[in-house]
Structures are given as structure tokens and as C-alpha cells.
Design an enzyme around this catalytic site. Structure first.
Site, PDB file in Angstrom:
ATOM      1  N   GLU A   1      -4.631   4.548   3.197  1.00 34.15           N
ATOM      2  CA  GLU A   1      -3.681   3.784   2.432  1.00 34.15           C
ATOM      3  C   GLU A   1      -4.333   3.213   1.246  1.00 34.15           C
ATOM      4  O   GLU A   1      -5.445   2.846   1.479  1.00 34.15           O
ATOM      5  CB  GLU A   1      -3.097   2.634   3.368  1.00 34.15           C
ATOM      6  CG  GLU A   1      -3.706   1.826   4.171  1.00 34.15           C
ATOM      7  CD  GLU A   1      -3.147   0.729   5.120  1.00 34.15           C
ATOM      8  OE1 GLU A   1      -1.996   0.856   5.005  1.00 34.15           O
ATOM      9  OE2 GLU A   1      -3.842   0.506   5.922  1.00 34.15           O
TER      10      GLU A   1
ATOM     11  N   THR B   1       1.051  -1.220  -0.112  1.00 36.86           N
ATOM     12  CA  THR B   1       0.045  -0.110   0.248  1.00 36.86           C
ATOM     13  C   THR B   1       0.703   1.099   0.115  1.00 36.86           C
ATOM     14  O   THR B   1       1.887   1.218   0.616  1.00 36.86           O
ATOM     15  CB  THR B   1      -0.797  -0.132   1.292  1.00 36.86           C
ATOM     16  OG1 THR B   1      -0.134   0.144   2.413  1.00 36.86           O
ATOM     17  CG2 THR B   1      -1.940  -1.085   1.435  1.00 36.86           C
TER      18      THR B   1
ATOM     19  N   ASN C   1       1.054   4.834   1.794  1.00 40.54           N
ATOM     20  CA  ASN C   1       0.255   5.612   2.811  1.00 40.54           C
ATOM     21  C   ASN C   1       0.134   7.074   2.521  1.00 40.54           C
ATOM     22  O   ASN C   1       1.367   7.518   2.257  1.00 40.54           O
ATOM     23  CB  ASN C   1       1.033   5.155   4.228  1.00 40.54           C
ATOM     24  CG  ASN C   1       0.974   3.610   4.402  1.00 40.54           C
ATOM     25  OD1 ASN C   1       0.180   3.298   5.062  1.00 40.54           O
ATOM     26  ND2 ASN C   1       2.144   3.105   3.868  1.00 40.54           N
TER      27      ASN C   1
END
Length: 148
Positions: A94, A35, A37
Site C-alpha cells: 500500500e 493509501t 492498495n
């Protein structure tokens, strides 16, 4: 309330926000769902209700498109406290960009909300979370049509 579909009808466009990619814990990558962020570009920006969303993602300056806007991609976004991992102190934004793997640190992402898939919840194991993320990923791909 997380009803981004209704918000889109009222706005005449999908609700969106932008954020800078910052370092996270790296947990997403270890479970197969890396992911990005996000730290919001504008801290006054309204953030949708905690949960998992199907989104469109554009990397600012992230492509060689004729318009210079960057490539539009499908993503799944989590807004919340990551309860499976006990991160109850800070709200996290995220996004996992589907079928994309590159270093995005320091880049700006533009997120366009398409549909809320589910509420955030605690999973009993990382494998249970991973299985749910596979389902979420499939649902995002079905919900989001990408037109650059």
C-alpha cells in the site's frame, strides 16, 4: 533484503514495480493517511523486504504531460502485514501519495523505490502509529526528489 539503494546502484536505476489499485479496508483514510492498495500486475515480480519505503509514484495515464506518462509524485509505501491491526494473514502493498487525494480504484500505479526508511512494526495505539507516519512522511519528502 530491502536495500533498495544498493539495488539501484547495481541496476543503474531505481527498482520498480507496477500494480493495480484495489479496494482495501479504508483504514488509512480514517487515520489521515489514505493509501492505494496494490495488486501486482506481475505476480512473479520480486517484492522488497517488509517495511516502509520512500518511493516515487506515477499514475499510468494519469496526467496531461506532453509525454503522456503521468505526473511523478512522492509517496511512502508499506509492504507487510499491518501488525497494529492484526492483519497477519496476507502481505499488503500500500502506498500513501503525499499531498494527493483522488479516487485511484482500477488505475495502475508505477512505484519506484528510493530508500527503505524502517522495518514494519506493531504500534501500541493508532495515535502512536499516526505519529510515526507523520515522521515517515517528512523523511519521504526529504529523501525523494521528484523530476517529471
Amino acid at each position: 533484503a530491502g536495500d533498495v539503494s544498493a539495488a539501484a546502484r547495481w541496476l543503474g536505476r531505481n527498482y520498480s514495480l507496477s500494480g493495480h489499485v484495489v479496494a482495501g479496508d479504508g483504514r488509512g483514510r480514517t487515520i489521515g493517511f489514505p493509501t492505494a492498495n496494490l495488486e501486482l500486475a506481475d505476480t512473479r515480480k520480486a517484492v522488497p523486504l517488509k517495511g516502509v519505503y520512500a518511493v516515487r509514484v506515477r499514475i499510468a495515464g494519469g496526467g496531461v504531460d506532453p509525454d503522456g506518462r503521468g505526473r511523478l509524485m512522492v509517496g511512502m509505501m508499506n509492504i507487510g502485514f499491518r501488525p497494529t491491526f492484526g492483519d497477519a494473514d496476507d502481505l499488503h502493498l500500500e502506498v500513501h501519495i503525499i499531498d494527493f487525494d483522488a479516487d485511484l480504484y482500477g488505475r495502475t500505479l508505477h512505484i519506484e523505490f528510493v530508500r527503505r526508511l524502517r522495518e514494519e512494526r506493531k504500534f501500541e495505539s493508532v495515535e502512536e502509529l499516526r505519529e510515526q507516519l507523520r515522521t515517515d512522511k517528512r523523511r519521504c519528502s526529504e529523501a525523494v526528489s521528484v523530476v517529471s
